[in-house]
Design an enzyme around this catalytic site. Structure first.
Site, PDB file in Angstrom:
ATOM      1  N   ARG A 305       0.773  -1.092   0.042  1.00 57.62           N
ATOM      2  CA  ARG A 305      -0.179  -0.208  -0.165  1.00 57.62           C
ATOM      3  C   ARG A 305       0.979   1.414   0.042  1.00 57.62           C
ATOM      4  NH1 ARG A 305      -5.239  -1.483   1.911  1.00 57.62           N
ATOM      5  NH2 ARG A 305      -5.690  -3.549   0.922  1.00 57.62           N
ATOM      6  N   GLU A 307       0.545   3.923   0.688  1.00 58.68           N
ATOM      7  CA  GLU A 307      -0.134   5.276   1.512  1.00 58.68           C
ATOM      8  C   GLU A 307       0.752   5.818   2.435  1.00 58.68           C
ATOM      9  OE1 GLU A 307      -3.518   3.526   3.932  1.00 58.68           O
ATOM     10  OE2 GLU A 307      -4.031   2.326   2.141  1.00 58.68           O
ATOM     11  N   ARG A 313      -0.958   1.724  12.999  1.00 63.07           N
ATOM     12  CA  ARG A 313      -1.722   0.380  12.486  1.00 63.07           C
ATOM     13  C   ARG A 313      -1.469   0.219  11.100  1.00 63.07           C
ATOM     14  NH1 ARG A 313      -7.676   1.018  11.291  1.00 63.07           N
ATOM     15  NH2 ARG A 313      -7.765   3.274  10.867  1.00 63.07           N
ATOM     16  N   GLU A 456     -10.327  -2.037  13.021  1.00 62.23           N
ATOM     17  CA  GLU A 456     -10.649  -2.881  11.632  1.00 62.23           C
ATOM     18  C   GLU A 456      -9.512  -3.961  11.422  1.00 62.23           C
ATOM     19  OE1 GLU A 456     -11.429  -0.967   8.067  1.00 62.23           O
ATOM     20  OE2 GLU A 456     -10.467  -2.888   7.251  1.00 62.23           O
TER      21      GLU A 456
HETATM   22  P1  ATP Z   1      -7.994   1.231   6.776  1.00 63.02           P
HETATM   23  O1  ATP Z   1      -9.229   1.843   6.943  1.00 63.02           O
HETATM   24  O2  ATP Z   1      -7.288   0.584   8.500  1.00 63.02           O
HETATM   25  O3  ATP Z   1      -6.707   1.860   6.256  1.00 63.02           O
HETATM   26  P2  ATP Z   1      -8.439  -0.613   4.768  1.00 63.02           P
HETATM   27  O4  ATP Z   1      -9.992  -0.145   4.674  1.00 63.02           O
HETATM   28  O5  ATP Z   1      -7.619   0.134   3.592  1.00 63.02           O
HETATM   29  O6  ATP Z   1      -7.844  -0.423   6.109  1.00 63.02           O
HETATM   30  P3  ATP Z   1      -8.674  -2.937   3.419  1.00 63.02           P
HETATM   31  O7  ATP Z   1      -8.141  -2.424   2.140  1.00 63.02           O
HETATM   32  O8  ATP Z   1     -10.055  -3.248   3.545  1.00 63.02           O
HETATM   33  O9  ATP Z   1      -8.471  -1.927   4.734  1.00 63.02           O
HETATM   34  O10 ATP Z   1      -7.828  -4.048   3.716  1.00 63.02           O
HETATM   35  C1  ATP Z   1      -8.285  -5.414   4.727  1.00 63.02           C
HETATM   36  C2  ATP Z   1      -7.354  -5.761   5.858  1.00 63.02           C
HETATM   37  O11 ATP Z   1      -6.194  -5.545   5.721  1.00 63.02           O
HETATM   38  C3  ATP Z   1      -7.556  -4.447   7.106  1.00 63.02           C
HETATM   39  O12 ATP Z   1      -8.814  -4.613   7.857  1.00 63.02           O
HETATM   40  C4  ATP Z   1      -6.372  -4.462   7.785  1.00 63.02           C
HETATM   41  O13 ATP Z   1      -6.507  -5.819   8.494  1.00 63.02           O
HETATM   42  C5  ATP Z   1      -5.407  -4.832   6.703  1.00 63.02           C
HETATM   43  N1  ATP Z   1      -4.747  -3.624   6.197  1.00 63.02           N
HETATM   44  C6  ATP Z   1      -5.141  -2.900   5.368  1.00 63.02           C
HETATM   45  N2  ATP Z   1      -4.170  -1.590   5.142  1.00 63.02           N
HETATM   46  C7  ATP Z   1      -3.277  -1.956   5.935  1.00 63.02           C
HETATM   47  C8  ATP Z   1      -2.047  -1.466   6.215  1.00 63.02           C
HETATM   48  N3  ATP Z   1      -1.810  -0.284   5.530  1.00 63.02           N
HETATM   49  N4  ATP Z   1      -1.083  -1.861   7.120  1.00 63.02           N
HETATM   50  C9  ATP Z   1      -1.571  -2.887   7.662  1.00 63.02           C
HETATM   51  N5  ATP Z   1      -2.611  -3.650   7.660  1.00 63.02           N
HETATM   52  C10 ATP Z   1      -3.463  -3.332   6.939  1.00 63.02           C
END
Ligand code: ATP
Length: 533
Positions: A305, A307, A313, A456
């Site tokens: 990611r 980001e 987290r 989440e």
């Molecule tokens: P958040 O809103 O917390 O940034 P997200 O909605 O982008 O998460 P998803 O894309 O739905 O998350 O990803 C599914 C799962 O992957 C999340 O629930 C989380 O457990 C994990 N996850 C997502 N982004 C990250 C990250 N940048 N680092 C660690 N774990 C992540």
């Protein structure tokens, strides 16, 4: 602050003088070379007195698999107990500390999370000379040693070691691999409890960057040894539970030609004469596996990611535990399977990792993780209602903010006594284009998130498996249809209804243990500011 009464550790923010470190390292190297050269007995040259321990201590010559000592049996530190009192054993471990005084040297040997006291005491009968005692006292901390010793019952339990009722009385001491004299951090400091009634004790801390910069050392603390064993357990349980339920493990590409969700947050990599992206989710590939008749699939692998999220987290690379499953008539067939997978996993951790969880609890504040079986499932409007009752201003179709999620977690815990719950029926507007709308409410969707301690850990949904409808929804979201042509095409070949979800491994471990930062559960974390070591 890194401080200790032990030998010259660096104070936080004050790196050990490079010159001093170099000098010490050189001296240690010289000493070792000398030892190897002179029949591996450094004490030989120190004194003219005959040495009754000659040949019983020193530094091994380089172990290059030439066959020596292949029959030697080693005992694990954790297995040293009253049952083996009186026996002579070989142990290979790290020398955590050593202190020679007069005719005795006390040392602590460490193997993973287990520690035992070693005593080397001058004794003619046992052929332990004062040169051997001195040699042991001079071994640098964190060196790996082979010790031959007698197991002795202790008069009183040794509180500072995990093995408390027995200790080792040394007969032979060999250095297998020596650590440099100046260490960037001391394991004793890195392992100090972060919960204490004594404010002074809490000042002795190794800060996170020092830990991560020197991760190999930091990972040697008992808590870290336990955390990454628990993490391995989460992966194994995820695999075992799903495999038993008929899921097939698949591997999806990490180099992809188009971003899964329209281009945001992806790392671009050069790819021969053109460029490609690092996959930010295996989701489209899991779905294509469903279209290819694998029915129930899961995958464990790196997710990227791009980001710039500098939070407790978010990582830029994490391990995704993803699953996808076809169903007959209702996505709750899948939701129930995922919920049950978590319940089984939590129970497995409780049963199989009790001692590791307790070890983490000795350093960090670990509240036992509570869950219900079957897990609690709430619908989004119920969550909004709970929040409104607690005074939060929130619209019925707003996504939950992170503070709202945390508050909701606390409210749910107070009301239902669970740290894990499922939130179903998210507003359609806040979910990705491929999410199936709710048949009964055009503003809602067949989608869900799952939470641990109010954060989440999973996001999932029923995916649209009808190509025309999928195209319409993608257009509605402004997505370039060309770029997802292969994905849409897979549904033109006939695809069962299906749903799934993606879980972040490091988050699950962090939240299961109640730790405060995801960097504690990533062995070599990647975040916007860190790509090493
Ligand atoms: P958040 O809103 O917390 O940034 P997200 O909605 O982008 O998460 P998803 O894309 O739905 O998350 O990803 C599914 C799962 O992957 C999340 O629930 C989380 O457990 C994990 N996850 C997502 N982004 C990250 C990250 N940048 N680092 C660690 N774990 C992540």
């Amino acid at each position: 602050m890194v401080v200790s009464e032990e030998t010259n550790p660096p104070v936080e923010g004050e790196a050990p003088s490079k010159k001093a470190a170099k000098k010490a390292a050189k001296a240690a190297e010289k000493q070792q070379k000398k030892a190897e050269h002179k029949g591996a007995n450094p004490a030989q040259n120190d004194t003219a007195e005959p040495d009754i321990s000659e040949g019983l201590y020193g530094a091994y010559k380089l172990i290059n698999s030439d066959g020596g000592h292949r029959d030697r049996v080693y005992v694990d530190v954790k297995d040293l107990n009253e049952k083996v009192v009186g026996q002579t054993v070989w142990v290979r471990a790290r020398l955590q500390t050593s202190r020679a005084k007069g005719k005795q040297c006390f040392a602590v040997l460490r193997q993973n999370s287990s520690t035992v006291q070693l005593l080397i005491s001058v004794n003619d009968e046992r052929k332990v000379s004062k040169q051997m005692v001195k040699f042991t006292g001079n071994i640098t901390k964190e060196s790996i040693v082979d010790i031959q010793a007698t197991v002795v019952k202790t008069a009183t339990p040794i509180e500072s070691c995990t093995v408390q009722n027995v200790e080792l009385s040394g007969l032979q001491v060999w250095v297998v691999s020596s650590a440099r004299a100046q260490l960037p951090l001391l394991i004793e400091d890195a392992a100090r409890p972060e919960i204490s009634d004594d404010p002074e004790a809490l000042k002795i801390r190794v800060n996170q960057d020092t830990r991560l910069d020197n991760r190999v050392l930091d990972l040697r603390t008992p808590a870290n040894q336990a955390i990454f064993r628990i993490e391995a357990g989460v992966c194994r349980l995820f695999r075992d539970i799903l495999t038993k339920r008929g899921f097939v493990e698949i591997h999806t590409p990490k180099i992809i030609s188009a971003a899964s969700e329209g281009g945001a947050n992806v790392f671009t990599v050069s790819y021969f004469k053109s460029s490609a992206y690092l996959a930010q989710s295996p989701q489209l590939y899991k779905q294509m596996a469903i279209a290819a008749d694998f029915d129930k699939v899961f995958t464990v692998g790196a997710v990227f990611r791009a980001e710039d999220s500098n939070t407790h987290r978010h990582l830029t690379e994490f391990v995704g535990l993803d699953l996808e499953m076809s169903f007959k008539h209702h996505y709750h067939e899948v939701l129930d399977t995922i919920g049950q997978t978590f319940t089984d996993m939590f129970r497995g951790l409780q049963e199989q990792f009790a001692s590791e969880i307790a070890t983490v609890g000795q350093q960090y504040k670990v509240e036992p993780f509570k869950f219900l079986d079957p897990p609690l499932r709430l619908e989004f409007p119920q969550a909004v209602q709970i929040l409104k009752e607690a005074g939060v201003t929130i619209g019925d179709e707003d996504d939950l903010s992170t503070p709202d999620e945390k508050l909701l977690g606390r409210l749910v815990k107070a009301k239902y006594d669970t740290d894990f719950y499922i939130l179903d029926k998210y507003p359609l507007a806040v979910r990705p284009f491929y999410t199936m709308p709710d048949p009964n409410n055009p503003k809602a969707s067949n989608s869900y998130d799952m939470f641990m301690r109010g954060e989440e850990i999973l996001s999932g949904a029923q995916r649209i498996h009808d190509p025309e409808f999928l195209t319409a929804r993608a257009k509605h979201h402004g997505i370039d249809i060309e770029k997802i042509a292969a994905y849409i095409e897979s549904f033109r070949l006939g695809c069962p209804p299906h749903a799934g979800g993606g879980i972040g491994l490091e988050r699950v471990v962090m939240l299961y243990l109640g730790l405060d930062n995801i960097r504690k559960t990533s062995m070599f974390p990647r975040d916007p500011k860190r790509v090493t070591p």
